[in-house]
Structures are given as structure tokens and as C-alpha cells.
Design a protein around this motif. Structure first.
Motif, short mmCIF file in Angstrom:
data_model
loop_
_atom_site.label_atom_id
_atom_site.label_comp_id
_atom_site.label_asym_id
_atom_site.label_seq_id
_atom_site.Cartn_x
_atom_site.Cartn_y
_atom_site.Cartn_z
N CYS A 244 2.48 6.54 -9.86
CA CYS A 244 3.89 6.73 -10.20
C CYS A 244 4.70 7.31 -9.05
O CYS A 244 5.92 7.50 -9.18
CB CYS A 244 4.02 7.62 -11.44
N VAL A 245 4.05 7.60 -7.90
CA VAL A 245 4.79 8.24 -6.80
C VAL A 245 4.97 7.33 -5.58
O VAL A 245 5.73 7.68 -4.68
CB VAL A 245 4.10 9.54 -6.34
N LEU A 246 4.31 6.19 -5.54
CA LEU A 246 4.45 5.33 -4.38
C LEU A 246 5.73 4.51 -4.43
O LEU A 246 6.03 3.87 -5.44
CB LEU A 246 3.25 4.37 -4.26
N THR A 247 6.44 4.51 -3.34
CA THR A 247 7.59 3.61 -3.20
C THR A 247 7.06 2.23 -2.81
O THR A 247 5.93 2.10 -2.32
CB THR A 247 8.54 4.10 -2.11
N PRO A 248 7.84 1.18 -2.99
CA PRO A 248 7.40 -0.15 -2.56
C PRO A 248 7.02 -0.18 -1.08
O PRO A 248 6.07 -0.87 -0.69
CB PRO A 248 8.62 -1.04 -2.84
N GLU A 249 7.73 0.59 -0.26
CA GLU A 249 7.45 0.61 1.17
C GLU A 249 6.10 1.25 1.47
O GLU A 249 5.31 0.74 2.28
CB GLU A 249 8.57 1.37 1.91
N ILE A 250 5.81 2.39 0.81
CA ILE A 250 4.52 3.05 1.02
C ILE A 250 3.40 2.18 0.49
O ILE A 250 2.33 2.07 1.11
CB ILE A 250 4.50 4.44 0.35
N ARG A 251 3.61 1.56 -0.66
CA ARG A 251 2.59 0.69 -1.26
C ARG A 251 2.24 -0.45 -0.30
O ARG A 251 1.07 -0.77 -0.08
CB ARG A 251 3.09 0.13 -2.59
N THR A 252 3.26 -1.06 0.29
CA THR A 252 3.04 -2.15 1.24
C THR A 252 2.27 -1.67 2.46
O THR A 252 1.34 -2.33 2.93
CB THR A 252 4.38 -2.77 1.66
N ALA A 253 2.67 -0.50 2.98
CA ALA A 253 2.01 0.04 4.18
C ALA A 253 0.55 0.41 3.90
O ALA A 253 -0.34 0.11 4.71
CB ALA A 253 2.78 1.27 4.67
N MET A 254 0.28 1.03 2.75
CA MET A 254 -1.09 1.39 2.40
C MET A 254 -1.94 0.15 2.17
O MET A 254 -3.11 0.08 2.58
CB MET A 254 -1.11 2.28 1.16
N GLY A 255 -1.36 -0.84 1.51
CA GLY A 255 -2.10 -2.09 1.28
C GLY A 255 -2.46 -2.78 2.58
O GLY A 255 -3.59 -3.25 2.75
N ALA A 256 -1.51 -2.82 3.51
CA ALA A 256 -1.76 -3.46 4.82
C ALA A 256 -2.84 -2.68 5.58
O ALA A 256 -3.70 -3.28 6.24
CB ALA A 256 -0.47 -3.51 5.62
N ALA A 257 -2.81 -1.35 5.50
CA ALA A 257 -3.83 -0.53 6.17
C ALA A 257 -5.21 -0.79 5.57
O ALA A 257 -6.21 -0.88 6.30
CB ALA A 257 -3.47 0.95 6.06
N ALA A 258 -5.28 -0.93 4.25
CA ALA A 258 -6.56 -1.19 3.59
C ALA A 258 -7.13 -2.54 4.02
O ALA A 258 -8.34 -2.67 4.24
CB ALA A 258 -6.38 -1.15 2.08
N VAL A 259 -6.27 -3.52 4.17
CA VAL A 259 -6.71 -4.84 4.64
C VAL A 259 -7.27 -4.74 6.05
O VAL A 259 -8.30 -5.34 6.38
CB VAL A 259 -5.54 -5.85 4.57
N ARG A 260 -6.62 -3.94 6.89
CA ARG A 260 -7.11 -3.77 8.26
C ARG A 260 -8.47 -3.06 8.28
O ARG A 260 -9.33 -3.38 9.10
CB ARG A 260 -6.09 -2.99 9.11
N VAL A 261 -8.66 -2.10 7.39
CA VAL A 261 -9.95 -1.42 7.30
C VAL A 261 -11.04 -2.43 6.94
O VAL A 261 -12.14 -2.42 7.53
CB VAL A 261 -9.91 -0.29 6.25
N ALA A 262 -10.75 -3.31 5.98
CA ALA A 262 -11.73 -4.32 5.58
C ALA A 262 -12.07 -5.25 6.74
O ALA A 262 -13.23 -5.61 6.96
CB ALA A 262 -11.19 -5.13 4.39
N LYS A 263 -11.06 -5.62 7.50
CA LYS A 263 -11.29 -6.50 8.64
C LYS A 263 -12.07 -5.79 9.74
O LYS A 263 -12.82 -6.42 10.49
CB LYS A 263 -9.95 -7.00 9.18
N ALA A 264 -11.92 -4.47 9.83
CA ALA A 264 -12.60 -3.71 10.88
C ALA A 264 -14.11 -3.77 10.76
O ALA A 264 -14.82 -3.63 11.76
CB ALA A 264 -12.15 -2.24 10.83
N CYS A 265 -14.62 -3.98 9.56
CA CYS A 265 -16.08 -4.04 9.38
C CYS A 265 -16.53 -5.42 8.89
O CYS A 265 -17.63 -5.56 8.37
CB CYS A 265 -16.55 -2.95 8.41
N ASP A 266 -15.65 -6.42 9.05
CA ASP A 266 -15.98 -7.80 8.63
C ASP A 266 -16.42 -7.81 7.17
O ASP A 266 -17.45 -8.37 6.81
CB ASP A 266 -17.08 -8.36 9.54
#
Length: 490
Positions: A244-266
Motif C-alpha cells: 500500500c506504500v509503493l508509488t507506480p514509479e517505485i514499483r517500476t524501479a523495484m521490478g526492473a531491479a529484480a529483473v536485473r538481479v535475475a539476469k545477473a545469475c542467469d
């Protein structure tokens, strides 16, 4: 895959098997002596006894699980969560025996299973991390120097840790040597690895995690966030999606960071990237869990996706059937973990027989469990009885439905955390969204819960008395003198 062995027990084994059966695939259960008559064993097409009740003699014995798969002709193994689910050696052994492991590749499990290795893997992917030292440390003088540089309070963490073990908050320099010794000792005891590291302690964080899916064709998406800040002893007890506290901008940024983490370890399969969100809405990478999470149902409800089905399709080599732009959040979901623990006795385990066990039903209510009335909650495993999940169009609707569902849940024979779940859902801090990982520390105590019990009993008694008095007036018959047969008899 034609047949999948589920290398787990209880609610997660049963939940995974339901999807496997829905996909037209045969199921194999494994069980210990203590679980001989468990629902997941009865539900499966085949079942294999692994050994005695202790998990060290049954569910954790890799060779027995592999032998059970070969004996039944299973060509896939789903590990669920816990037990062998994040064991890179097991994942490799499964592959070496020509069986498909329904999870990430061994190297991803190995990298993300160690917090230091995980930090090293993602540091070149522009992932925000909590300030600290990113290497194992045992030298107390060096620890003091690092602590002074990043500033107190600091957090000492076990590199191979989880569940709050091997973790110590240090507020003052003089406390550091003793707390470091304790963290190392606990890490050795819990994980067989005494490596610890130091990072800045985030004082009032929220625990936000992002669900990711990655296929073998290079596609990676995130399925938004889960709020997991209500915890006791660093273990989640109430989860919800979205936060209930994430703005759309923070949600997008956190989601993109999570995707990069996944890519970092294949990464391949379903995984969860965990973050801390501080009071200024800055987020920091915490760790990655390379398995299905206990709280995955709330993500399923807001996205309409079956995560176990996605795991199996990915393991079969299929590409994701959707892109990030296809995914949206619909409604709100809430999960309360129901443990056989007594919240009035510092959440001590409550072992016994379920003399009464009736689960709630209705629109927007889901119960993932692995118990039936008359079963005994064994002392050998995690004491979670079930996960109670509610779904509504809004957060307020999901919370209200959860309170109603808890009131309808009937469990006798053991103490449970249902009353604690209701306490959380009815607390102003939770309802307003103004809480962090210290919710239990700041707002809960056995005395507070007992006071709430007493208030509810008092209200119920007053309502009962009022109803009695109203009915008494309605049922009272006023006699007329002419109606008294004793006075008017001839």
C-alpha cells in the motif's frame, strides 16, 4: 513430463500436486512415518515411504528422493519450499540422474544461496545495496573500523543465513566483539558456515519482495511486489499484494531491479528478489530466494497466474506466454500463516491432535493446508498448519474478509496464531499502512492480545444479555384476572 515427484510434505506438497493434476500429469508423493496418512499422500497417484519421522532420515536424504523418482518412473521433481528446494547439490544430482529439476539451475542456487556471493554477482548491474563490507569478516579490529566508517547501528549477518539466524544488531562499539562472536557461533550451528559480514542497519524498514519469472529463452518478467513486513523473529507471518506504500514509479524501479538481479545469475524459473525499503522510500537489495515462496498465493490472486504451472512450463522448455506489458495488478490479496503456536506464550509450538478442524469457505477465501480433522501436528517439522488467503477489489475489502474468515476458522486441540492474525488485521497501524518490520515489537504483546480477548468476551456478554432481555419482554404473558382458572373455577 509425464510424472512429477513432489519432494516435500504438508500444504505445499498438496498445493503443487493440485496444479500438476490439473495439467494432466501424474503425481508421486514421498512421506515419512509421521506423514503416512497425510492428505498429500492420499491425493497422489503413487506414494513412496522415505524413512523415519525426522527429516534428516527422510525428506532431507537426497539419495532416497532420487531413488523414489527412479522407482516410480518420475521424470520431474518439484522441491516445493524448504527441505532440499535451495540445495544446489540436490539440483545437480537430479540433473545427473536424467530427471528434470523444476527450479533454477544449480549455479544460480549456489550464488544466491550465499549473501556475499549474491552481492558480488549483482554489484555490476546497478542494484542499490545497503552500505557495508561485501566480504566475510572475522577480524574484530577490522569490524570496528568498518562499523565506524558506515556508522552505528550496524547489522552483523551470516553469509549463508536465513530466517534471522546468525543476525545481530549492534548499536554501540563496545557491544561489537560479543555480538560478533554470537553471530558467528549461531551461523556455524545453523548453517555449518561461520562467515559473517557487516552492513548499515536500516532502522525502520519495510520488507518488500518482487516475484520474477525467467524462461530458458532469455525472457524475464516481474509479477509485482509482496509486502512482508509483519514478522516475528524475522519470519513473515502476514503478507499482502500489492504493497500500500509503493508509488507506480517505485514499483517500476523495484521490478526492473529484480529483473536485473535475475539476469545477473542467469536465473531460470520462479524466484523472489527481496528488498528493504527505508522511511525515505529508498530501496536496497537484500537477497534472492531461488524457489517458490510460502506467500506465492497472493501474487497468483492479483495476477491471475498459477506460479506452479509457470514453473513446470519453464522446466519443460516453454517460453513465457506473456510480456511485462501484458501484466497488471487486479485487486488486493492478503495471507495469514496459521501456525500451531501459542501467541499468548511467546509463540511457543503447540503440539497435539486436531480434535476440531473446520476451514472457512466462500468467495474470495482460499485455504492452502495439509491437515484434516483428527490428525496430529507432528513435532518434527515446521508447525505451519495452513495459509489463509483472502482476495478483494480493495485492500480494505481483503482485510475485512480476512477477519471474517478467521472468525469462521474452527481449530481445537492445539493453540494457533489465528488470534494473532486477527489482532494484526484489526490494528490501526496495519489498517492505515503505517507499519514496518517492527510491527510486532511496537504493537504486539500477549497482554495486548489477552486484553482484546477480554474486550470481545465482554461485548459478547453484553450483546447476549441485551438479546435475552429483549426476548424476555416479547415472550412474557400478562395474565388478566378473568383468565386465572384458579380464581374463576366454579
Amino acid at each position: 513430463m509425464q510424472k512429477i515427484l513432489v519432494a516435500n510434505r504438508g500444504e505445499i506438497a498438496l498445493r503443487v500436486m493440485k496444479t500438476i493434476r490439473k495439467m494432466g500429469i501424474k503425481t508421486v508423493a514421498v512421506y515419512s512415518d509421521a506423514d503416512r496418512n497425510a492428505p498429500h499422500v492420499k491425493f497422489a497417484d503413487e506414494a513412496v515411504l522415505l524413512g523415519k519421522a525426522p527429516s534428516s532420515e527422510s525428506y532431507l536424504v537426497m539419495e532416497k528422493v532420487i531413488a523414489a523418482a527412479k522407482r516410480t518412473g518420475a521424470d520431474g521433481i518439484h522441491p516445493g519450499y524448504g527441505f532440499l528446494s535451495e540445495n544446489a547439490v540436490f539440483a545437480k544430482l537430479v540433473e545427473e540422474n536424467g530427471i528434470t529439476f523444476i527450479g533454477p539451475r544449480p549455479h544460480a542456487i549456489e550464488i544466491m544461496g550465499n549473501k556475499l556471493a549474491a552481492k558480488e554477482a549483482v554489484k555490476s548491474y546497478d542494484i542499490p545495496m545497503v552500505p557495508g563490507i561485501e566480504e566475510a569478516i572475522t577480524d574484530k579490529d577490522l569490524a570496528k573500523k568498518v562499523a565506524k566508517e558506515i556508522g552505528f547501528p550496524i547489522l552483523i549477518k551470516a553469509a549463508a543465513g536465513g530466517g534471522g539466524k546468525g543476525m545481530r544488531v549492534v548499536h554501540y562499539l563496545k557491544e561489537l566483539p560479543e555480538q560478533m562472536d554470537r553471530a558467528i557461533s549461531e551461523a556455524v550451528s545453523a548453517f555449518g558456515d561461520g562467515a559473517v559480514f557487516i552492513e548499515k542497519y536500516v532502522g525502520s524498514p519495510r520488507h518488500i519482495e518482487i516475484q520474477v519469472l525467467a524462461d530458458t529463452h532469455g525472457n524475464v518478467v516481474h509479477l509485482f511486489e509482496r509486502e512482508c513486513s509483519v514478522q516475528r523473529r524475522h519470519q513473515k507471518v502476514v503478507e499482502e499484494a500489492p504493497s500500500c506504500v509503493l508509488t507506480p514509479e517505485i514499483r517500476t524501479a523495484m521490478g526492473a531491479a529484480a529483473v536485473r538481479v535475475a539476469k545477473a545469475c542467469d536465473y531460470v524459473g520462479a524466484g523472489t528478489v527481496e528488498f528493504l525499503l527505508d522511511e525515505n522510500k529508498k530501496f536496497y537489495f537484500l537477497e534472492m530466494n531461488t524457489r517458490l515462496q510460502v506467500e506465492h498465493p497472493v501474487t497468483e490472486l492479483i495476477t491471475g497466474l498459477d506460479l506452479v504451472e509457470q514453473q513446470i512450463k519453464i522446466a519443460r522448455g516453454e517460453a513465457l506466454a506473456f510480456k511485462q506489458s501484458d501484466l497488471t495488478i487486479k485487486g488486493h490479496a492478503l495471507e495469514v500463516r496459521v501456525y500451531a503456536e501459542d501467541p499468548l506464550e511467546n509463540f511457543m509450538p503447540s503440539i497435539g491432535t486436531l480434535s476440531t478442524y473446520k476451514t472457512p469457505t466462500g468467495d474470495g477465501i482460499r485455504v492452502d493446508d495439509g491437515f484434516e480433522e483428527g490428525m496430529t501436528v507432528p513435532m518434527y517439522y515446521d508447525p505451519m498448519i495452513s495459509k489463509l488467503i483472502t482476495y478483494g477489489k480493495t485492500r480494505e475489502e481483503a482485510i475485512q474478509l480476512m477477519v471474517q474468515a478467521i472468525d469462521s476458522y474452527r481449530v481445537e486441540g492445539v493453540a494457533t496464531t489465528l488470534s494473532f492474525g486477527k489482532f494484526v488485521c484489526e490494528h490501526d497501524a496495519f489498517k492505515s499502512g503505517d507499519f514496518d518490520t517492527h510491527f510486532v515489537q511496537h504493537h504486539y504483546s500477549p497482554e495486548a492480545l489477552k486484553a482484546k480477548y477480554d474486550d470481545e468476551k465482554k461485548i459478547a456478554a453484553m450483546v447476549g444479555l441485551q438479546l435475552y432481555l429483549e426476548q424476555k419482554v416479547k415472550l412474557k404473558v400478562h395474565r388478566a384476572a378473568s383468565q386465572d382458572w384458579k380464581q374463576n373455577r366454579s
